[in-house]
Scaffold this motif. Structure first.
Motif, PDB file in Angstrom:
ATOM      1  N   THR A 113      -0.292  57.203  38.273  1.00 19.00           N
ATOM      2  CA  THR A 113       0.454  58.025  37.329  1.00 19.00           C
ATOM      3  C   THR A 113       1.611  57.277  36.670  1.00 19.00           C
ATOM      4  O   THR A 113       2.158  57.745  35.679  1.00 19.00           O
TER       5      THR A 113
ATOM      6  N   HIS B  49      -7.850  57.464  38.117  1.00 21.26           N
ATOM      7  CA  HIS B  49      -7.905  56.595  39.290  1.00 21.26           C
ATOM      8  C   HIS B  49      -6.636  56.702  40.150  1.00 21.26           C
ATOM      9  O   HIS B  49      -6.375  55.840  40.993  1.00 21.26           O
ATOM     10  N   GLY B  50      -5.844  57.740  39.932  1.00 25.92           N
ATOM     11  CA  GLY B  50      -4.702  58.020  40.779  1.00 25.92           C
ATOM     12  C   GLY B  50      -3.419  57.278  40.465  1.00 25.92           C
ATOM     13  O   GLY B  50      -2.465  57.336  41.224  1.00 25.92           O
TER      14      GLY B  50
END
Length: 114
Positions: A105, A102-103
């Motif tokens: 990090t 889902h982006g």
């Protein structure tokens, strides 16, 4: 990381950086919530964020936060004693992979001192 609809010990806390009442399930979460509340780099806190479509079942991540530069971070609170347990490791890996997909990090684990 909690199973959705967890029925154990729960403490409800209101903090100014969260729009909702935070449901806290252990002392590690409580300490970290208060640390996030005092952190000038944290703009918004969400507690127990549901991870939809997780293969292991329905679980929530402990904290999802928005920083002052509008980046998202996710933190899972876990007892140092439980990290080595195979099921705990499997759940933490699933959470990390979910948020990476889902982006997000900036994912991390928060433990107690021992």
């Amino acid at each position: 990381m909690q199973k959705k609809n967890y029925k154990g010990r729960c403490e409800k806390l209101s903090v100014s950086k969260s729009k909702d009442v935070c449901h806290i399930y252990n002392d590690i979460q409580k300490s970290y919530l208060l640390k996030l509340q005092d952190d000038p780099n944290i703009k918004e806190i969400k507690c127990n964020v549901l991870m939809l479509g997780l293969e292991l079942g329905e679980f929530t991540s402990d904290f999802q936060c928005v920083t002052t530069d509008n980046n998202l971070i996710v933190r899972e609170c876990i007892s140092r004693d439980a990290i080595a347990k195979p099921m705990t490791a499997k759940r933490l890996d699933a959470s990390r992979e979910y948020w990476f997909r889902h982006g997000i990090t900036d994912w991390g684990i928060v433990t107690n001192e021992k």
